[in-house]
Motif scaffolding. Structure first.
Motif, mmCIF file in Angstrom:
data_model
loop_
_atom_site.group_PDB
_atom_site.id
_atom_site.type_symbol
_atom_site.label_atom_id
_atom_site.label_comp_id
_atom_site.label_asym_id
_atom_site.label_seq_id
_atom_site.Cartn_x
_atom_site.Cartn_y
_atom_site.Cartn_z
ATOM 1 N N VAL A 172 0.719 -1.144 -0.023
ATOM 2 C CA VAL A 172 0.039 -0.045 0.030
ATOM 3 C C VAL A 172 0.754 1.275 0.010
ATOM 4 O O VAL A 172 2.085 1.440 0.338
ATOM 5 C CB VAL A 172 -0.792 0.143 1.285
ATOM 6 N N ARG A 173 0.461 2.188 -0.625
ATOM 7 C CA ARG A 173 1.059 3.584 -0.858
ATOM 8 C C ARG A 173 -0.121 4.654 -0.372
ATOM 9 O O ARG A 173 -1.071 4.288 -0.431
ATOM 10 C CB ARG A 173 1.632 4.008 -2.057
ATOM 11 N N ALA A 174 0.342 5.804 -0.178
ATOM 12 C CA ALA A 174 -0.533 6.861 0.235
ATOM 13 C C ALA A 174 -0.309 8.207 -0.288
ATOM 14 O O ALA A 174 0.778 8.613 -0.290
ATOM 15 C CB ALA A 174 -0.642 7.114 1.716
ATOM 16 N N LEU A 175 -1.446 9.091 -0.621
ATOM 17 C CA LEU A 175 -1.073 10.574 -1.007
ATOM 18 C C LEU A 175 -2.037 11.470 -0.178
ATOM 19 O O LEU A 175 -3.106 10.993 0.120
ATOM 20 C CB LEU A 175 -1.840 10.657 -2.494
ATOM 21 N N ASN A 176 -1.396 12.264 0.251
ATOM 22 C CA ASN A 176 -2.177 13.716 0.996
ATOM 23 C C ASN A 176 -2.683 14.519 -0.147
ATOM 24 O O ASN A 176 -1.766 15.286 -0.708
ATOM 25 C CB ASN A 176 -1.327 14.110 1.912
ATOM 26 N N ALA A 177 -3.959 14.508 -0.469
ATOM 27 C CA ALA A 177 -4.517 15.497 -1.352
ATOM 28 C C ALA A 177 -5.530 16.368 -0.924
ATOM 29 O O ALA A 177 -6.369 17.020 -1.367
ATOM 30 C CB ALA A 177 -5.285 14.770 -2.282
ATOM 31 N N VAL A 178 -5.152 16.781 0.402
ATOM 32 C CA VAL A 178 -5.949 17.704 1.106
ATOM 33 C C VAL A 178 -5.328 19.131 1.088
ATOM 34 O O VAL A 178 -4.496 19.347 1.557
ATOM 35 C CB VAL A 178 -6.296 17.477 2.712
ATOM 36 N N PRO A 179 -6.083 19.961 0.397
ATOM 37 C CA PRO A 179 -5.356 21.191 -0.100
ATOM 38 C C PRO A 179 -4.996 21.991 1.202
ATOM 39 O O PRO A 179 -5.904 22.232 2.055
ATOM 40 C CB PRO A 179 -6.464 22.027 -1.011
ATOM 41 N N GLY A 180 -3.720 22.731 1.308
ATOM 42 C CA GLY A 180 -2.989 23.038 2.122
ATOM 43 C C GLY A 180 -2.627 22.574 3.402
ATOM 44 O O GLY A 180 -2.199 23.234 4.385
ATOM 45 N N GLU A 212 -2.321 -0.353 14.523
ATOM 46 C CA GLU A 212 -1.364 0.542 15.479
ATOM 47 C C GLU A 212 -0.183 0.957 14.481
ATOM 48 O O GLU A 212 0.626 1.339 15.182
ATOM 49 C CB GLU A 212 -1.264 -0.197 16.538
ATOM 50 N N ASN A 213 0.250 0.560 13.317
ATOM 51 C CA ASN A 213 1.327 0.908 12.552
ATOM 52 C C ASN A 213 1.223 2.263 11.761
ATOM 53 O O ASN A 213 0.330 2.509 11.371
ATOM 54 C CB ASN A 213 1.821 -0.261 11.650
ATOM 55 N N LYS A 214 2.531 2.895 12.012
ATOM 56 C CA LYS A 214 2.414 4.164 11.361
ATOM 57 C C LYS A 214 2.935 4.015 9.722
ATOM 58 O O LYS A 214 4.157 3.695 9.645
ATOM 59 C CB LYS A 214 3.303 5.234 12.134
ATOM 60 N N LEU A 215 2.161 4.457 8.901
ATOM 61 C CA LEU A 215 2.559 4.113 7.557
ATOM 62 C C LEU A 215 3.482 5.118 7.258
ATOM 63 O O LEU A 215 4.578 4.879 6.209
ATOM 64 C CB LEU A 215 1.305 4.030 6.568
ATOM 65 N N ASN A 216 3.574 6.182 7.447
ATOM 66 C CA ASN A 216 4.619 7.201 7.115
ATOM 67 C C ASN A 216 5.762 7.063 8.191
ATOM 68 O O ASN A 216 6.072 8.293 8.691
ATOM 69 C CB ASN A 216 3.892 8.735 7.096
ATOM 70 N N PHE A 217 6.411 6.123 8.267
ATOM 71 C CA PHE A 217 7.748 6.121 9.169
ATOM 72 C C PHE A 217 8.573 5.356 8.589
ATOM 73 O O PHE A 217 8.384 4.086 7.952
ATOM 74 C CB PHE A 217 7.012 5.116 10.542
ATOM 75 N N ASP A 218 9.815 5.640 8.521
ATOM 76 C CA ASP A 218 10.946 4.965 7.840
ATOM 77 C C ASP A 218 11.755 4.440 9.057
ATOM 78 O O ASP A 218 12.304 4.887 9.645
ATOM 79 C CB ASP A 218 11.856 6.248 7.296
ATOM 80 N N GLU A 252 7.595 12.844 5.755
ATOM 81 C CA GLU A 252 6.635 13.851 5.794
ATOM 82 C C GLU A 252 5.620 13.647 4.874
ATOM 83 O O GLU A 252 5.496 13.092 3.644
ATOM 84 C CB GLU A 252 7.437 15.294 4.968
ATOM 85 N N PHE A 253 4.353 14.130 5.225
ATOM 86 C CA PHE A 253 3.149 13.644 4.610
ATOM 87 C C PHE A 253 2.361 14.795 4.550
ATOM 88 O O PHE A 253 1.110 14.846 5.284
ATOM 89 C CB PHE A 253 2.444 12.514 5.074
ATOM 90 N N ALA A 254 2.655 16.147 4.049
ATOM 91 C CA ALA A 254 1.768 17.246 3.918
ATOM 92 C C ALA A 254 1.225 17.153 2.451
ATOM 93 O O ALA A 254 1.155 15.997 1.778
ATOM 94 C CB ALA A 254 2.655 18.332 4.072
ATOM 95 N N TYR A 255 0.429 18.036 1.978
ATOM 96 C CA TYR A 255 -0.201 18.236 0.902
ATOM 97 C C TYR A 255 0.622 18.002 -0.179
ATOM 98 O O TYR A 255 1.529 18.681 -0.399
ATOM 99 C CB TYR A 255 -0.898 19.668 0.688
ATOM 100 N N THR A 256 0.120 17.095 -1.263
ATOM 101 C CA THR A 256 0.828 16.547 -2.391
ATOM 102 C C THR A 256 1.960 15.571 -2.091
ATOM 103 O O THR A 256 2.475 15.009 -2.963
ATOM 104 C CB THR A 256 1.499 17.771 -3.358
ATOM 105 N N ASP A 257 2.282 15.200 -1.015
ATOM 106 C CA ASP A 257 3.275 14.313 -0.574
ATOM 107 C C ASP A 257 2.858 12.938 -0.771
ATOM 108 O O ASP A 257 1.580 12.369 -0.579
ATOM 109 C CB ASP A 257 3.688 14.498 0.866
ATOM 110 N N THR A 258 3.530 11.906 -1.260
ATOM 111 C CA THR A 258 3.112 10.495 -1.337
ATOM 112 C C THR A 258 4.219 9.727 -0.682
ATOM 113 O O THR A 258 5.456 10.129 -0.623
ATOM 114 C CB THR A 258 2.963 10.208 -3.135
ATOM 115 N N LEU A 259 3.724 8.628 -0.359
ATOM 116 C CA LEU A 259 4.580 7.639 0.209
ATOM 117 C C LEU A 259 4.549 6.321 -0.545
ATOM 118 O O LEU A 259 3.727 5.922 -1.420
ATOM 119 C CB LEU A 259 3.773 7.142 1.845
#
Length: 254
Positions: free
Chosen positions: A52-60, A70-76, A84-91
């Protein structure tokens, strides 16, 4: 295949800022294993994994956290730091145990009592790839697509369209000067299937208001041989004065 997960009415975007939400992180959340491999539980039973991958598409929005159970997907796990998982960021694609998984989008600034911005359950099928999208503006939601990553035909690329602009009307998507559309009448949160496209040239793509036929956005793109893309429509159509929220597009390379 497109599935919309559960909506959540918590809409205070002003609270979306950086913080330190912490999940219990396990090794399966890092890196990408080949899907022909298996993970084993304590009983030594083999399981084919999902990804699975993810995109933050919430403007601003500033950086959010996204979790599977209980697992954090945006963790390396390599760096030991949050991604970082701000607007337009993809995992990138990461391993996911198959079965029903609780997906939550949270504001890290609200740790340790973070109320989910949105949450829902996704059923991951062994051997399948998925994309998660955090979408909306005043109301935050989660959307999931199944990603067909089978190779394109020889000398081709594959391209898919998904409408993620929360205030835009139903849209069409196609090549300028070509009558056949890649996607037609797609409302917010709707995606088209992957289409095959020739490579070796630069295309002018149009994003069109379905009801009026007006072209709302135009851009050029040159797909590369054997590649797979998702074109996502972003921003706010009625945005005034904030270039970061402008209506436009983004490209995900799978």
């Amino acid at each position: 295949m497109l599935g919309i997960i559960i909506k959540n009415d918590w809409n205070d975007l002003g609270k979306m800022k950086r913080g330190s939400w912490i999940f219990a992180v396990v090794a399966m959340g890092a890196g990408m294993m080949t899907l022909s491999g298996c993970l084993k539980d304590d009983d030594n039973a083999g399981y084919q994994i999902s990804a699975v991958r993810a995109l933050n598409a919430v403007p601003g929005s500033e950086s959010l956290d996204i979790g599977l159970d209980e697992n954090k997907l945006n963790f390396d796990n390599v760096t030991g730091e949050s991604e970082e998982f701000a607007y337009t960021d993809t995992l990138p694609y990461k391993n996911a145990w198959p079965g029903n998984r609780l997906v939550r989008a949270l504001d890290p600034a609200d740790y340790p009592n973070a109320k989910p911005l949105a949450q829902g359950t996704v059923n991951f099928i062994p051997g399948q790839f998925y994309s998660l999208y955090i979408v909306g503006y005043e109301k935050i939601e989660l959307v999931v697509t199944t990603d067909d990553l089978s190779p394109p035909s020889e000398g081709k690329a594959k391209i898919r369209f998904i409408h993620l602009s929360p205030d835009a009307p139903s849209l069409d998507f196609g090549v300028d000067g070509v009558d056949t559309l890649i996607a037609s009448d797609k409302a917010f949160k709707e995606a088209a299937g992957f289409a095959t496209i020739d490579v070796g040239e630069t295309y002018t793509f149009n994003v069109i208001e379905h009801s009026s036929g007006d072209v709302l956005h135009t851009f050029e793109f040159a797909p590369e041989r054997d590649m797979i893309y998702t074109i996502w429509i972003k921003g706010l159509l009625e945005n005034t004065g904030d270039a970061a929220l402008d209506f436009g597009h983004g490209v995900i390379t799978h």
